[in-house]
Write a protein that holds these residues in place. Structure first.
Motif, short mmCIF file in Angstrom:
data_model
loop_
_atom_site.label_atom_id
_atom_site.label_comp_id
_atom_site.label_asym_id
_atom_site.label_seq_id
_atom_site.Cartn_x
_atom_site.Cartn_y
_atom_site.Cartn_z
N LYS A 152 2.20 8.13 6.96
CA LYS A 152 3.50 8.08 7.65
C LYS A 152 3.43 7.12 8.85
O LYS A 152 4.34 6.33 9.07
N GLN A 153 2.35 7.18 9.61
CA GLN A 153 2.18 6.27 10.74
C GLN A 153 2.15 4.82 10.28
O GLN A 153 2.77 3.95 10.90
N ARG A 181 3.53 3.59 7.58
CA ARG A 181 4.87 3.20 7.13
C ARG A 181 5.76 2.86 8.33
O ARG A 181 6.53 1.90 8.29
N ASP A 182 5.67 3.67 9.37
CA ASP A 182 6.45 3.39 10.59
C ASP A 182 6.03 2.05 11.19
O ASP A 182 6.89 1.25 11.57
N SER A 183 4.73 1.81 11.26
CA SER A 183 4.24 0.55 11.80
C SER A 183 4.68 -0.63 10.94
O SER A 183 5.07 -1.67 11.45
N THR A 218 7.35 -0.88 9.12
CA THR A 218 8.77 -1.13 9.38
C THR A 218 8.95 -1.87 10.70
O THR A 218 9.72 -2.84 10.77
N GLN A 219 8.26 -1.44 11.72
CA GLN A 219 8.38 -2.09 13.02
C GLN A 219 7.87 -3.52 12.99
O GLN A 219 8.49 -4.42 13.56
N GLU A 267 -0.83 -3.30 7.30
CA GLU A 267 -0.36 -1.91 7.20
C GLU A 267 -0.06 -1.54 5.75
O GLU A 267 -0.41 -0.45 5.29
#
Length: 148
Positions: free
Chosen positions: A58-59, A61-63, A65-66, A79
Motif C-alpha cells: 500500500k505504501q 502504491r501511494d508513493s 501515485t505521488q 516503486e
C-alpha cells in the motif's frame, strides 16, 4: 513452507543472482518484520507477516501515485518494480464472487441489520481477506449491502 522461510530463501536467491532490486525489496520486508517483532516483543505468524506485506504494498502504491503525479517516472518505476516483487509473496487475490460470498456469509453470521453493525462484519471479513483483497473496496461493498 512458511512465508518467512520463502522470504529468506528468495533473499538468498536474489543475492546469488545479483538482482539488486529484488534483494532490496525483500530486505525491506524482512527488516520491517524484524522491527515489528522487536517492538511487540513477539514472533509474527503468517497473518502478521501478510499484514506487513500488505502495508508495504500500500505504501508503494501511494508513493507510485505521488511520483507519477509529480512527473518523476524514474522513481515511479522503482516503486512499481517493488510492488511486483512484494506481490509475489502475497496470497492469491480473491475473485469478485468470492468477495461477495464472504460479505453475505459475514452478514448472515453476525445478523447485521444496518450500518451500526459494519464493524462486526468488517472484523469477520478482515481475518479472511487480509492481503487477498482491497479492504477499502470491501468496505464499500459492505456499506452497499447494509444500506440496502
Amino acid at each position: 513452507m512458511s512465508l518467512l522461510t520463502k522470504l529468506k530463501d528468495a533473499q538468498k536467491d536474489a543475492m546469488r543472482a545479483k538482482d539488486k532490486l529484488r534483494l532490496g525489496a525483500i530486505r525491506m520486508v524482512l527488516a520491517e518484520i524484524k522491527q515489528r517483532e522487536i517492538d511487540n516483543r513477539t514472533t509474527l505468524d503468517e497473518a502478521g507477516i501478510t499484514s506487513v506485506l500488505v502495508k508495504l504494498v500500500k505504501q508503494r502504491r501511494d508513493s507510485f501515485t505521488q511520483y507519477t503525479d509529480a512527473g518523476r517516472e524514474d522513481l515511479a518505476e522503482i516503486e512499481a518494480n517493488e510492488i511486483i516483487v512484494l506481490e509475489t509473496f502475497l496470497p492469491q487475490p480473491l475473485t469478485e464472487e468470492e468477495i461477495i460470498t464472504l460479505i453475505d456469509d459475514a452478514i448472515a453470521n453476525t445478523g447485521a441489520a444496518g450500518m451500526q453493525d459494519m464493524g462486526k462484519v468488517m472484523g469477520i471479513i478482515k481475518s479472511k481477506a487480509e492481503g487477498r483483497a482491497d479492504m477499502g473496496k470491501i468496505s464499500g461493498l459492505i456499506k452497499q449491502r447494509l444500506s440496502a
